[in-house]
Motif scaffolding. Structure first.
Motif, PDB file in Angstrom:
ATOM      1  N   ARG A 246     105.967 124.617 118.629  1.00  0.00           N
ATOM      2  CA  ARG A 246     107.035 124.804 119.656  1.00  0.00           C
ATOM      3  C   ARG A 246     107.208 123.392 120.313  1.00  0.00           C
ATOM      4  NH1 ARG A 246     104.528 129.499 121.064  1.00  0.00           N
ATOM      5  NH2 ARG A 246     103.411 128.478 123.043  1.00  0.00           N
TER       6      ARG A 246
ATOM      7  N   LEU B 145     110.548 122.610 122.548  1.00  0.00           N
ATOM      8  CA  LEU B 145     110.398 123.808 123.400  1.00  0.00           C
ATOM      9  C   LEU B 145     109.090 123.658 124.144  1.00  0.00           C
ATOM     10  CD1 LEU B 145     111.167 126.689 120.656  1.00  0.00           C
ATOM     11  CD2 LEU B 145     112.705 125.657 122.534  1.00  0.00           C
ATOM     12  N   THR B 146     109.323 123.041 125.260  1.00  0.00           N
ATOM     13  CA  THR B 146     108.115 122.569 126.355  1.00  0.00           C
ATOM     14  C   THR B 146     107.756 123.807 126.888  1.00  0.00           C
ATOM     15  OG1 THR B 146     109.667 122.299 128.068  1.00  0.00           O
ATOM     16  CG2 THR B 146     109.058 120.371 126.389  1.00  0.00           C
TER      17      THR B 146
ATOM     18  N   GLU C 243     107.746 124.328 130.086  1.00  0.00           N
ATOM     19  CA  GLU C 243     108.635 124.269 131.320  1.00  0.00           C
ATOM     20  C   GLU C 243     109.798 125.094 130.783  1.00  0.00           C
ATOM     21  OE1 GLU C 243     112.019 123.563 133.464  1.00  0.00           O
ATOM     22  OE2 GLU C 243     111.891 122.549 131.510  1.00  0.00           O
ATOM     23  N   LEU C 244     110.485 124.602 129.597  1.00  0.00           N
ATOM     24  CA  LEU C 244     111.595 125.329 129.146  1.00  0.00           C
ATOM     25  C   LEU C 244     111.240 126.677 128.683  1.00  0.00           C
ATOM     26  CD1 LEU C 244     114.243 123.826 126.554  1.00  0.00           C
ATOM     27  CD2 LEU C 244     113.263 126.243 126.145  1.00  0.00           C
ATOM     28  N   CYS C 245     110.128 126.955 127.804  1.00  0.00           N
ATOM     29  CA  CYS C 245     109.639 128.420 127.655  1.00  0.00           C
ATOM     30  C   CYS C 245     109.793 129.178 129.014  1.00  0.00           C
ATOM     31  CB  CYS C 245     108.592 128.463 126.778  1.00  0.00           C
ATOM     32  SG  CYS C 245     108.873 127.731 125.339  1.00  0.00           S
TER      33      CYS C 245
ATOM     34  N   ARG D 191     111.352 128.878 131.810  1.00  0.00           N
ATOM     35  CA  ARG D 191     112.527 129.006 132.462  1.00  0.00           C
ATOM     36  C   ARG D 191     113.458 130.315 131.604  1.00  0.00           C
ATOM     37  NH1 ARG D 191     116.372 125.514 131.785  1.00  0.00           N
ATOM     38  NH2 ARG D 191     115.259 123.909 130.900  1.00  0.00           N
ATOM     39  N   ALA D 192     113.074 130.177 130.334  1.00  0.00           N
ATOM     40  CA  ALA D 192     113.754 130.900 129.456  1.00  0.00           C
ATOM     41  C   ALA D 192     113.499 132.626 129.590  1.00  0.00           C
ATOM     42  CB  ALA D 192     113.360 130.844 127.748  1.00  0.00           C
TER      43      ALA D 192
ATOM     44  N   VAL E  39     119.564 126.985 129.578  1.00  0.00           N
ATOM     45  CA  VAL E  39     118.706 126.931 128.516  1.00  0.00           C
ATOM     46  C   VAL E  39     119.228 126.601 127.342  1.00  0.00           C
ATOM     47  CG1 VAL E  39     116.702 128.043 127.299  1.00  0.00           C
ATOM     48  CG2 VAL E  39     117.134 128.635 129.810  1.00  0.00           C
TER      49      VAL E  39
ATOM     50  N   LEU F   1     119.621 125.011 123.207  1.00  0.00           N
ATOM     51  CA  LEU F   1     118.981 124.917 122.033  1.00  0.00           C
ATOM     52  C   LEU F   1     119.827 124.680 120.906  1.00  0.00           C
ATOM     53  CD1 LEU F   1     117.272 128.562 122.388  1.00  0.00           C
ATOM     54  CD2 LEU F   1     116.109 126.519 122.936  1.00  0.00           C
TER      55      LEU F   1
ATOM     56  N   LEU G 256     111.653 130.336 120.062  1.00  0.00           N
ATOM     57  CA  LEU G 256     111.972 130.781 121.329  1.00  0.00           C
ATOM     58  C   LEU G 256     111.887 132.306 121.598  1.00  0.00           C
ATOM     59  CD1 LEU G 256     112.082 129.941 124.329  1.00  0.00           C
ATOM     60  CD2 LEU G 256     114.557 129.969 123.992  1.00  0.00           C
TER      61      LEU G 256
END
Length: 305
Positions: free
Chosen positions: A90, A95-96, A98-100, A102-103, A129, A131, A141
Protein backbone atom coordinates in the motif's frame (compact mmCIF):
# COMPACT_ATOMS: atom_id res chain seq x y z
CA UNK A 1 -11.78 -45.67 5.74
CA UNK A 2 -9.49 -43.61 3.52
CA UNK A 3 -8.65 -39.96 4.04
CA UNK A 4 -9.97 -39.01 0.55
CA UNK A 5 -13.34 -40.68 1.24
CA UNK A 6 -13.63 -38.86 4.57
CA UNK A 7 -12.70 -35.59 2.92
CA UNK A 8 -15.27 -36.13 0.17
CA UNK A 9 -17.93 -36.56 2.85
CA UNK A 10 -16.74 -33.49 4.78
CA UNK A 11 -16.87 -31.44 1.57
CA UNK A 12 -20.41 -32.67 0.81
CA UNK A 13 -19.19 -34.25 -2.42
CA UNK A 14 -20.52 -37.69 -1.46
CA UNK A 15 -23.36 -36.43 0.77
CA UNK A 16 -25.04 -33.57 -1.15
CA UNK A 17 -26.32 -30.53 0.73
CA UNK A 18 -29.98 -29.53 0.78
CA UNK A 19 -29.26 -25.88 -0.04
CA UNK A 20 -26.68 -23.14 0.21
CA UNK A 21 -27.19 -22.63 3.97
CA UNK A 22 -26.72 -26.33 4.67
CA UNK A 23 -23.67 -26.36 2.40
CA UNK A 24 -21.94 -23.42 4.08
CA UNK A 25 -22.75 -24.84 7.49
CA UNK A 26 -20.62 -27.83 6.47
CA UNK A 27 -17.86 -26.40 4.27
CA UNK A 28 -17.73 -22.92 5.90
CA UNK A 29 -16.94 -21.08 2.66
CA UNK A 30 -16.66 -21.43 -1.10
CA UNK A 31 -13.76 -19.90 -3.00
CA UNK A 32 -15.40 -17.06 -4.93
CA UNK A 33 -12.96 -14.87 -6.83
CA UNK A 34 -14.57 -16.45 -9.90
CA UNK A 35 -18.37 -16.56 -9.56
CA UNK A 36 -19.01 -19.19 -12.29
CA UNK A 37 -16.44 -21.44 -10.56
CA UNK A 38 -18.22 -20.94 -7.22
CA UNK A 39 -21.51 -21.97 -8.85
CA UNK A 40 -19.82 -25.12 -10.22
CA UNK A 41 -18.48 -25.91 -6.75
CA UNK A 42 -21.99 -25.58 -5.31
CA UNK A 43 -23.46 -27.79 -8.06
CA UNK A 44 -20.98 -30.56 -7.30
CA UNK A 45 -22.28 -30.49 -3.73
CA UNK A 46 -25.96 -30.67 -4.68
CA UNK A 47 -26.76 -26.95 -4.64
CA UNK A 48 -28.17 -25.26 -7.75
CA UNK A 49 -28.60 -21.70 -6.44
CA UNK A 50 -26.48 -19.33 -4.35
CA UNK A 51 -29.51 -17.28 -3.30
CA UNK A 52 -29.75 -16.90 0.47
CA UNK A 53 -28.18 -15.15 3.47
CA UNK A 54 -24.69 -15.30 1.95
CA UNK A 55 -21.97 -12.67 1.55
CA UNK A 56 -19.05 -12.52 -0.85
CA UNK A 57 -16.02 -10.88 0.68
CA UNK A 58 -12.31 -11.27 1.35
CA UNK A 59 -11.49 -13.89 3.97
CA UNK A 60 -9.12 -16.88 4.01
CA UNK A 61 -5.73 -16.21 2.39
CA UNK A 62 -6.95 -12.69 1.66
CA UNK A 63 -9.04 -13.97 -1.27
CA UNK A 64 -12.72 -13.70 -2.10
CA UNK A 65 -14.99 -16.30 -0.51
CA UNK A 66 -18.71 -16.87 -0.21
CA UNK A 67 -19.75 -17.09 3.46
CA UNK A 68 -22.95 -17.38 5.44
CA UNK A 69 -23.66 -14.01 7.03
CA UNK A 70 -23.45 -15.59 10.50
CA UNK A 71 -19.80 -16.54 9.79
CA UNK A 72 -18.61 -13.02 8.99
CA UNK A 73 -16.76 -13.06 12.32
CA UNK A 74 -13.90 -14.50 10.27
CA UNK A 75 -13.33 -11.03 8.74
CA UNK A 76 -12.53 -9.60 12.16
CA UNK A 77 -10.23 -12.54 12.90
CA UNK A 78 -8.26 -12.63 9.64
CA UNK A 79 -8.59 -9.04 8.40
CA UNK A 80 -5.85 -7.60 10.64
CA UNK A 81 -3.44 -10.30 9.43
CA UNK A 82 -3.86 -9.29 5.79
CA UNK A 83 -3.95 -5.56 6.54
CA UNK A 84 -0.54 -5.91 8.17
CA UNK A 85 0.77 -8.08 5.32
CA UNK A 86 -0.31 -5.52 2.70
CA UNK A 87 1.08 -2.41 4.42
CA UNK A 88 4.32 -2.27 2.42
CA UNK A 89 2.56 -2.64 -0.94
CA UNK A 90 0.00 0.00 0.00
CA UNK A 91 2.81 2.39 0.85
CA UNK A 92 4.42 1.73 -2.54
CA UNK A 93 1.12 2.69 -4.18
CA UNK A 94 0.78 5.91 -2.19
CA UNK A 95 -1.91 4.49 0.09
CA UNK A 96 -0.71 6.05 3.32
CA UNK A 97 -2.22 5.19 6.69
CA UNK A 98 -3.85 8.64 6.71
CA UNK A 99 -5.46 8.14 3.29
CA UNK A 100 -6.68 4.66 4.21
CA UNK A 101 -8.18 5.99 7.44
CA UNK A 102 -10.04 8.70 5.51
CA UNK A 103 -11.23 6.20 2.94
CA UNK A 104 -13.29 4.12 5.39
CA UNK A 105 -15.82 6.82 6.34
CA UNK A 106 -15.76 8.02 2.72
CA UNK A 107 -16.82 4.57 1.55
CA UNK A 108 -19.64 4.52 4.08
CA UNK A 109 -20.75 7.88 2.70
CA UNK A 110 -20.70 7.09 -1.02
CA UNK A 111 -21.98 3.51 -0.94
CA UNK A 112 -25.64 4.35 -0.45
CA UNK A 113 -26.20 1.77 -3.19
CA UNK A 114 -23.95 -0.89 -4.77
CA UNK A 115 -21.46 0.51 -7.29
CA UNK A 116 -19.07 -0.93 -9.86
CA UNK A 117 -15.38 -0.28 -9.27
CA UNK A 118 -15.00 2.57 -11.79
CA UNK A 119 -18.05 4.37 -10.43
CA UNK A 120 -16.86 3.83 -6.86
CA UNK A 121 -13.40 5.25 -7.60
CA UNK A 122 -15.09 8.26 -9.18
CA UNK A 123 -17.34 8.84 -6.18
CA UNK A 124 -14.38 8.57 -3.80
CA UNK A 125 -12.56 11.26 -5.79
CA UNK A 126 -15.57 13.55 -5.35
CA UNK A 127 -15.20 13.34 -1.55
CA UNK A 128 -11.43 13.83 -1.53
CA UNK A 129 -10.05 10.28 -1.75
CA UNK A 130 -8.27 10.40 -5.10
CA UNK A 131 -6.89 7.19 -6.64
CA UNK A 132 -5.19 6.55 -9.97
CA UNK A 133 -7.69 4.26 -11.74
CA UNK A 134 -4.92 2.95 -14.00
CA UNK A 135 -2.87 1.66 -11.07
CA UNK A 136 -3.35 -1.12 -8.53
CA UNK A 137 -4.19 1.42 -5.85
CA UNK A 138 -8.00 1.02 -6.11
CA UNK A 139 -7.78 -2.77 -5.76
CA UNK A 140 -5.52 -2.54 -2.72
CA UNK A 141 -7.59 0.16 -1.04
CA UNK A 142 -10.80 -1.80 -1.55
CA UNK A 143 -9.15 -4.93 -0.15
CA UNK A 144 -8.02 -2.88 2.86
CA UNK A 145 -11.60 -1.71 3.37
CA UNK A 146 -12.92 -5.26 3.10
CA UNK A 147 -10.40 -6.55 5.62
CA UNK A 148 -11.44 -3.65 7.86
CA UNK A 149 -15.01 -4.95 7.81
CA UNK A 150 -16.42 -2.11 5.69
CA UNK A 151 -16.76 -3.55 2.19
CA UNK A 152 -18.19 -6.59 0.43
CA UNK A 153 -18.37 -7.57 -3.24
CA UNK A 154 -21.62 -8.86 -4.69
CA UNK A 155 -22.00 -11.84 -7.00
CA UNK A 156 -22.55 -9.24 -9.75
CA UNK A 157 -19.11 -7.71 -8.92
CA UNK A 158 -20.56 -4.48 -7.52
CA UNK A 159 -19.32 -3.20 -4.16
CA UNK A 160 -21.51 -2.57 -1.14
CA UNK A 161 -21.21 -1.96 2.57
CA UNK A 162 -20.48 -4.93 4.80
CA UNK A 163 -22.40 -5.34 8.03
CA UNK A 164 -20.95 -7.78 10.54
CA UNK A 165 -23.55 -8.61 13.17
CA UNK A 166 -22.07 -11.69 14.84
CA UNK A 167 -19.98 -12.18 17.94
CA UNK A 168 -16.17 -12.32 17.56
CA UNK A 169 -14.59 -15.76 17.59
CA UNK A 170 -11.03 -16.99 17.74
CA UNK A 171 -8.55 -19.23 15.96
CA UNK A 172 -9.79 -22.34 17.78
CA UNK A 173 -13.26 -21.90 16.26
CA UNK A 174 -11.86 -21.43 12.75
CA UNK A 175 -9.72 -24.55 13.25
CA UNK A 176 -12.82 -26.49 14.29
CA UNK A 177 -14.69 -25.32 11.21
CA UNK A 178 -11.74 -26.15 8.96
CA UNK A 179 -11.54 -29.66 10.36
CA UNK A 180 -15.28 -30.12 9.89
CA UNK A 181 -14.97 -29.02 6.25
CA UNK A 182 -11.63 -30.62 5.34
CA UNK A 183 -10.82 -33.28 7.95
CA UNK A 184 -8.66 -35.16 8.31
CA UNK A 185 -6.33 -32.17 8.12
CA UNK A 186 -3.19 -30.94 9.86
CA UNK A 187 -2.23 -27.59 11.40
CA UNK A 188 -0.04 -27.02 8.32
CA UNK A 189 -3.12 -27.53 6.12
CA UNK A 190 -5.03 -25.09 8.31
CA UNK A 191 -2.28 -22.46 8.03
CA UNK A 192 -2.17 -22.86 4.24
CA UNK A 193 -5.96 -22.65 3.94
CA UNK A 194 -6.50 -19.74 6.32
CA UNK A 195 -3.42 -17.65 5.62
CA UNK A 196 -2.63 -17.44 9.33
CA UNK A 197 1.07 -17.45 10.29
CA UNK A 198 2.47 -20.65 11.76
CA UNK A 199 2.84 -19.01 15.19
CA UNK A 200 -0.94 -18.53 15.34
CA UNK A 201 -1.78 -22.20 14.77
CA UNK A 202 0.18 -23.77 17.62
CA UNK A 203 -1.46 -25.73 20.44
CA UNK A 204 -4.74 -26.22 18.60
CA UNK A 205 -7.38 -28.37 20.33
CA UNK A 206 -7.95 -31.95 19.21
CA UNK A 207 -10.87 -32.40 16.80
CA UNK A 208 -12.39 -35.79 15.93
CA UNK A 209 -13.18 -36.34 12.25
CA UNK A 210 -16.38 -38.07 11.22
CA UNK A 211 -15.84 -41.56 9.76
CA UNK A 212 -16.68 -42.29 6.13
CA UNK A 213 -15.95 -45.03 3.64
CA UNK A 214 -15.75 -45.04 -0.18
CA UNK A 215 -19.12 -44.70 -1.90
CA UNK A 216 -18.08 -44.63 -5.53
CA UNK A 217 -18.78 -40.90 -5.67
CA UNK A 218 -17.76 -39.25 -8.95
CA UNK A 219 -17.63 -35.47 -9.21
CA UNK A 220 -16.56 -33.07 -11.96
CA UNK A 221 -14.96 -30.08 -10.21
CA UNK A 222 -14.03 -26.62 -11.47
CA UNK A 223 -10.79 -24.65 -11.40
CA UNK A 224 -11.22 -23.00 -7.97
CA UNK A 225 -12.97 -25.85 -6.22
CA UNK A 226 -12.27 -25.91 -2.45
CA UNK A 227 -11.61 -29.67 -2.39
CA UNK A 228 -7.87 -29.39 -3.12
CA UNK A 229 -7.47 -25.82 -1.87
CA UNK A 230 -7.93 -26.87 1.77
CA UNK A 231 -4.57 -28.62 2.08
CA UNK A 232 -0.87 -27.87 1.93
CA UNK A 233 -0.08 -31.53 1.16
CA UNK A 234 -2.47 -32.75 -1.54
CA UNK A 235 -0.83 -36.11 -2.19
CA UNK A 236 -3.66 -38.10 -0.54
CA UNK A 237 -5.99 -36.89 -3.29
CA UNK A 238 -3.60 -36.01 -6.11
CA UNK A 239 -0.80 -38.33 -7.24
CA UNK A 240 2.41 -36.23 -7.41
CA UNK A 241 3.03 -37.75 -10.85
CA UNK A 242 -0.05 -35.89 -12.13
CA UNK A 243 0.18 -32.79 -9.93
CA UNK A 244 1.66 -30.57 -12.64
CA UNK A 245 -1.39 -31.26 -14.84
CA UNK A 246 -3.69 -29.89 -12.13
CA UNK A 247 -1.57 -27.38 -10.17
CA UNK A 248 -0.46 -24.99 -12.89
CA UNK A 249 0.78 -22.16 -10.63
CA UNK A 250 -0.58 -18.98 -9.11
CA UNK A 251 -3.14 -20.87 -7.06
CA UNK A 252 -4.92 -21.94 -10.23
CA UNK A 253 -6.21 -25.51 -10.47
CA UNK A 254 -7.11 -27.10 -13.80
CA UNK A 255 -10.72 -28.39 -13.68
CA UNK A 256 -10.54 -32.01 -12.57
CA UNK A 257 -12.50 -35.20 -11.92
CA UNK A 258 -12.47 -36.97 -8.56
CA UNK A 259 -13.57 -40.52 -7.82
CA UNK A 260 -13.83 -41.39 -4.13
CA UNK A 261 -11.64 -38.41 -3.40
CA UNK A 262 -8.82 -39.22 -5.82
CA UNK A 263 -8.13 -36.93 -8.78
CA UNK A 264 -8.28 -39.19 -11.84
CA UNK A 265 -8.60 -36.80 -14.79
CA UNK A 266 -8.66 -33.19 -15.95
CA UNK A 267 -11.34 -31.66 -18.14
CA UNK A 268 -12.24 -28.55 -20.06
CA UNK A 269 -15.34 -27.21 -21.75
CA UNK A 270 -15.26 -26.40 -25.46
CA UNK A 271 -18.69 -25.03 -26.32
CA UNK A 272 -21.15 -27.81 -25.49
CA UNK A 273 -18.37 -30.41 -25.53
CA UNK A 274 -16.60 -31.59 -22.38
CA UNK A 275 -13.11 -32.89 -23.14
CA UNK A 276 -11.76 -35.22 -20.46
CA UNK A 277 -8.13 -36.30 -20.13
CA UNK A 278 -7.91 -39.37 -17.86
CA UNK A 279 -4.70 -40.25 -16.04
CA UNK A 280 -5.41 -43.99 -16.40
CA UNK A 281 -8.63 -45.93 -16.97
CA UNK A 282 -11.56 -43.82 -18.06
CA UNK A 283 -13.81 -42.96 -15.11
CA UNK A 284 -17.55 -43.45 -15.44
CA UNK A 285 -18.57 -39.80 -15.59
CA UNK A 286 -21.40 -39.80 -18.16
CA UNK A 287 -24.05 -39.05 -15.51
CA UNK A 288 -21.98 -36.25 -13.96
CA UNK A 289 -21.31 -34.65 -17.35
CA UNK A 290 -25.00 -34.85 -18.23
CA UNK A 291 -25.89 -33.11 -14.96
CA UNK A 292 -23.23 -30.47 -15.56
CA UNK A 293 -24.71 -29.89 -19.01
CA UNK A 294 -28.19 -29.42 -17.52
CA UNK A 295 -26.76 -27.01 -14.95
CA UNK A 296 -25.05 -24.95 -17.68
CA UNK A 297 -28.05 -25.33 -20.00
CA UNK A 298 -26.09 -26.95 -22.81
CA UNK A 299 -26.57 -30.25 -24.62
CA UNK A 300 -23.42 -31.80 -23.17
CA UNK A 301 -21.24 -34.09 -25.25
CA UNK A 302 -18.46 -36.10 -23.58
CA UNK A 303 -15.23 -36.66 -25.51
CA UNK A 304 -11.94 -38.25 -24.37
CA UNK A 305 -8.56 -36.72 -25.18
Amino acid sequence: MTAPARRMRAQRLSAPASGVEDLLDSVFALQAQDVPAARLAARARGVRSLDGPVVRTWAMRGTLHLLHERDLWVVGLLGPVFIAAGKRRRAQLGLTDELCARALPALREVLAEPLGRDALVGRLAEVGVVLDPRSQAPAHLLAFAAHSGVLRRGLDDTYGLLRVECEPRGVDELWRRHRRAYGPATPDDFAAWSGLPKRAVRDLPEVVDEPAGPRGAVRVLGHFDPYLLGYRDRSAALDPAHARLVQTGGGFLTPHVVVDGRVVATWRRVGARFEVHPFGARPDIAEEVADLGRFLDVDAALTWV
